[in-house]
Enzyme design. Sequence first.
Site, mmCIF file in Angstrom:
data_model
loop_
_atom_site.group_PDB
_atom_site.id
_atom_site.type_symbol
_atom_site.label_atom_id
_atom_site.label_comp_id
_atom_site.label_asym_id
_atom_site.label_seq_id
_atom_site.Cartn_x
_atom_site.Cartn_y
_atom_site.Cartn_z
ATOM 1 N N ASP A 1 -6.801 -4.815 -4.770
ATOM 2 C CA ASP A 1 -6.585 -3.423 -4.365
ATOM 3 C C ASP A 1 -5.260 -2.867 -4.925
ATOM 4 O O ASP A 1 -5.104 -1.671 -5.110
ATOM 5 C CB ASP A 1 -6.553 -3.277 -2.835
ATOM 6 C CG ASP A 1 -7.508 -4.204 -2.114
ATOM 7 O OD1 ASP A 1 -7.840 -5.269 -2.653
ATOM 8 O OD2 ASP A 1 -7.906 -3.878 -0.989
ATOM 9 N N ASP B 1 0.794 -1.226 0.000
ATOM 10 C CA ASP B 1 0.000 0.000 0.000
ATOM 11 C C ASP B 1 0.830 1.282 0.000
ATOM 12 O O ASP B 1 0.277 2.385 0.102
ATOM 13 C CB ASP B 1 -0.994 -0.031 1.164
ATOM 14 C CG ASP B 1 -2.107 -1.027 0.897
ATOM 15 O OD1 ASP B 1 -2.524 -1.125 -0.276
ATOM 16 O OD2 ASP B 1 -2.551 -1.716 1.823
HETATM 17 N N1 GLY Z 1 -7.420 -1.821 0.537
HETATM 18 C C1 GLY Z 1 -8.232 -2.312 1.551
HETATM 19 C C2 GLY Z 1 -9.676 -2.059 1.361
HETATM 20 O O1 GLY Z 1 -10.152 -1.721 0.294
HETATM 21 O O2 GLY Z 1 -10.392 -2.207 2.329
#
Ligand code: GLY
Length: 374
Positions: free
Chosen positions: A154, A92
């Site tokens: 994600d 992330d």
């Molecule tokens: N990236 C984590 C979520 O979308 O909750």
Amino acid sequence: MTEQPNWVSEAWQQVTQKVNRTSKTIGANFPHASENGTYILAEPHWWTAGFWPGLLWLVYQDTKDAALKQLAEECEAKLDTVQNEYYRLDHDMGFMWTLTSVAHYKLLGNEDSKRRALLAANLLMGRFNVNGNFIRAWNPWTEGEDNSGVAIIDCMMNLPLLYWASEETGDPRFKSVAKRHADTVLEHFIRNDGSVHHIVRFDPESGSKVEALGGQGYSLDSAWSRGTAWAIYGLTLCYHYTKEAKYLETAKRVAHFFISHLPEDFVPDWDFRLPADIDSPKDSSAGAIAASGLLLLANQVTAAEAPVYKRAGEKILESLFRNYGNWEGSEEGLILHGTSHFPDGKYTDNPLIYGDYYFVEGLARLKGYKELFW
Ligand code: GLY
């Protein structure tokens, strides 16, 4: 500025007023979900750290309010400690440094920001598994857990940091890694009907697929709406940076699945594919992410195709503004009824900072702002 729907200026005024008010209580911190009108703060290591400073930059680009700029800069500087804590960094980094350092660099040319973002891009690239052509998502959550073969949908929104790094440096390695990860997503995450898997586990040695997992959705075969939104936006960005038709075609397929599953108020449930006896909460954040992505997608397709995506993006944002907006008073959080993690029972009816961010980003796009932080 382009012509905008007539509700947009009213919505923008509400946003700027509310962000001015809540910036005084939130300050240079990292809000995640709002409960009883107050944002619960997360550690700067959490994946959501970029959204509040990113939102401040979105408003700053319009109002030039120096106080908002200062808060965004302070948040960015606080992330330096995170960059030095190697063991806590996961994929992330894309979300985190795109909306802090890349945004700052693109808006104001800050050289320190460029250095920070390039460092983050290098660290993100270091998570690439060459055997399976995927970016490893997480580190172990618990002692001894082996996450070395795990990739998640994600991550499509972490790839723009790599595309940006290649454009900025002229070094194609970052972009190659991003494309190889995106190709793995096309092969293993996107289903024929345009819905997506949240998690796929690979054998980190052989690179072959082991299994798909339900993750934050209801089940293995369901359709988590936020994951679908990440795919729409991430694939559209892949097309934006590469101009390879396969990314555009797939972005359109996923967008059609998303749009055709929207309920009457245009704001998705947490999961699109649930047994009839499950009372699904809404996830306004999925709507906001998809809406901003759909507006970008509308700019990438032919003039004949564009209205489908543009209208859907506008309808979602207008409904979020009119039916989900939390505009009065000093409560923190702009958009109500987000679902962070239903299977874990975490924040299932709350304003979420990423819902707020993408709502404001979509609105800025409707106002005609063309700067793409991603
Ligand atoms: N990236 C984590 C979520 O979308 O909750």
